[in-house]
Design a protein around this motif. Structure first.
Motif, mmCIF file in Angstrom:
data_model
loop_
_atom_site.group_PDB
_atom_site.id
_atom_site.type_symbol
_atom_site.label_atom_id
_atom_site.label_comp_id
_atom_site.label_asym_id
_atom_site.label_seq_id
_atom_site.Cartn_x
_atom_site.Cartn_y
_atom_site.Cartn_z
ATOM 1 N N GLU A 98 0.850 -1.193 0.000
ATOM 2 C CA GLU A 98 0.000 0.000 0.000
ATOM 3 C C GLU A 98 0.881 1.237 0.000
ATOM 4 O O GLU A 98 1.927 1.259 0.643
ATOM 5 C CB GLU A 98 -0.885 0.031 1.256
ATOM 6 C CG GLU A 98 -1.859 -1.109 1.378
ATOM 7 C CD GLU A 98 -3.013 -1.018 0.409
ATOM 8 O OE1 GLU A 98 -3.354 0.108 0.001
ATOM 9 O OE2 GLU A 98 -3.560 -2.066 0.064
ATOM 10 N N GLY A 99 0.474 2.280 -0.713
ATOM 11 C CA GLY A 99 1.137 3.574 -0.647
ATOM 12 C C GLY A 99 2.189 3.857 -1.701
ATOM 13 O O GLY A 99 2.854 4.888 -1.643
ATOM 14 N N LYS A 100 2.364 2.952 -2.661
ATOM 15 C CA LYS A 100 3.390 3.175 -3.687
ATOM 16 C C LYS A 100 3.090 4.390 -4.563
ATOM 17 O O LYS A 100 4.008 4.985 -5.113
ATOM 18 C CB LYS A 100 3.537 1.942 -4.586
ATOM 19 C CG LYS A 100 4.490 0.933 -4.042
ATOM 20 C CD LYS A 100 4.684 -0.293 -4.903
ATOM 21 C CE LYS A 100 4.564 -0.096 -6.368
ATOM 22 N NZ LYS A 100 4.810 -1.287 -7.147
ATOM 23 N N GLU A 101 1.834 4.755 -4.669
ATOM 24 C CA GLU A 101 1.457 5.862 -5.556
ATOM 25 C C GLU A 101 2.103 7.176 -5.123
ATOM 26 O O GLU A 101 2.588 7.943 -5.945
ATOM 27 C CB GLU A 101 -0.061 6.031 -5.606
ATOM 28 C CG GLU A 101 -0.808 4.829 -6.119
ATOM 29 C CD GLU A 101 -0.908 3.703 -5.090
ATOM 30 O OE1 GLU A 101 -0.976 3.964 -3.864
ATOM 31 O OE2 GLU A 101 -0.899 2.536 -5.524
ATOM 32 N N SER A 102 2.122 7.452 -3.823
ATOM 33 C CA SER A 102 2.668 8.729 -3.353
ATOM 34 C C SER A 102 4.139 8.625 -2.979
ATOM 35 O O SER A 102 4.886 9.587 -3.100
ATOM 36 C CB SER A 102 1.872 9.243 -2.153
ATOM 37 O OG SER A 102 2.111 8.421 -1.025
ATOM 38 N N GLY A 103 4.551 7.458 -2.485
ATOM 39 C CA GLY A 103 5.944 7.276 -2.101
ATOM 40 C C GLY A 103 6.329 7.954 -0.795
ATOM 41 O O GLY A 103 7.500 8.028 -0.465
ATOM 42 N N ASP A 104 5.347 8.413 -0.024
ATOM 43 C CA ASP A 104 5.637 9.022 1.273
ATOM 44 C C ASP A 104 5.776 7.957 2.360
ATOM 45 O O ASP A 104 6.619 8.052 3.237
ATOM 46 C CB ASP A 104 4.530 9.992 1.685
ATOM 47 C CG ASP A 104 4.530 11.247 0.844
ATOM 48 O OD1 ASP A 104 5.602 11.639 0.358
ATOM 49 O OD2 ASP A 104 3.452 11.843 0.678
ATOM 50 N N TRP A 105 4.883 6.949 2.291
ATOM 51 C CA TRP A 105 4.851 5.877 3.280
ATOM 52 C C TRP A 105 4.345 4.643 2.560
ATOM 53 O O TRP A 105 3.207 4.586 2.129
ATOM 54 C CB TRP A 105 3.924 6.268 4.408
ATOM 55 C CG TRP A 105 3.651 5.237 5.470
ATOM 56 C CD1 TRP A 105 4.159 3.980 5.583
ATOM 57 C CD2 TRP A 105 2.782 5.402 6.587
ATOM 58 N NE1 TRP A 105 3.671 3.353 6.686
ATOM 59 C CE2 TRP A 105 2.819 4.211 7.336
ATOM 60 C CE3 TRP A 105 1.979 6.444 7.030
ATOM 61 C CZ2 TRP A 105 2.071 4.031 8.494
ATOM 62 C CZ3 TRP A 105 1.251 6.256 8.183
ATOM 63 C CH2 TRP A 105 1.302 5.071 8.906
ATOM 64 N N VAL A 106 5.204 3.656 2.408
ATOM 65 C CA VAL A 106 4.814 2.409 1.756
ATOM 66 C C VAL A 106 4.797 1.311 2.800
ATOM 67 O O VAL A 106 5.750 1.138 3.560
ATOM 68 C CB VAL A 106 5.764 2.036 0.601
ATOM 69 C CG1 VAL A 106 5.348 0.712 -0.031
ATOM 70 C CG2 VAL A 106 5.786 3.135 -0.460
ATOM 71 N N LEU A 107 3.696 0.579 2.833
ATOM 72 C CA LEU A 107 3.533 -0.542 3.741
ATOM 73 C C LEU A 107 3.647 -1.829 2.931
ATOM 74 O O LEU A 107 2.977 -1.978 1.908
ATOM 75 C CB LEU A 107 2.164 -0.485 4.426
ATOM 76 C CG LEU A 107 1.875 -1.690 5.302
ATOM 77 C CD1 LEU A 107 1.942 -1.290 6.761
ATOM 78 C CD2 LEU A 107 0.528 -2.272 4.983
#
Length: 138
Positions: A98-107
């Motif tokens: 989750e979160g690869k789209e923004s690259g701020d926080w990837v889980l």
């Protein structure tokens, strides 16, 4: 026989995003084996401030949590992608990401080990370590 193998490969490929998949040899991997490979992968790719937290006995969401930082959004995404690729290749495990789209926080959720990869500013804002480690001394 060939048609059956093709079908099995197609089924595995189609199930890639549905959670952990175990293939031959992977079922022998313990959460400690997985943790060790995750830590090595993050080190190889120059993750910063890597912290591991033992969750056993604290929660049922997993055995370990790993928190680290990348220097930029691009590195955060690259750390996650390489980690997922290595785990799939070496353990036959697919991970939820989750979160690869923004690259701020990837889980990256492998089932046994949960990995949080942050940009430094975002990590400082959420201070996730303080939630799981007494006194924030991870």
């Amino acid at each position: 026989m060939e048609g059956r193998l093709l079908s099995l490969n197609t089924d595995v490929a189609n199930a890639a995003d549905t959670g952990p998949i175990l293939t031959s040899g992977a079922s022998d991997a313990t959460s400690e084996d997985l943790l060790a490979r995750i830590l090595t992968s993050l080190d190889e790719d120059k993750a910063e401030d890597v912290v591991q937290i033992d969750l056993r006995g604290k929660t049922s969401i997993g055995d370990y949590m790993v928190i680290c930082s990348g220097r930029s959004s691009r590195q955060v995404v690259a750390l996650a992608e390489k980690l997922v690729e290595r785990l799939k290749h070496e353990f036959g495990r697919s991970a939820k990401v989750e979160g690869k789209e923004s690259g701020d926080w990837v889980l990256v959720d492998t089932g046994d080990v949960i990995v949080h990869i942050f940009r430094p500013e975002v990590r400082e804002f959420y201070q996730l370590e303080k939630m799981w480690v007494p006194g924030g001394s991870a």
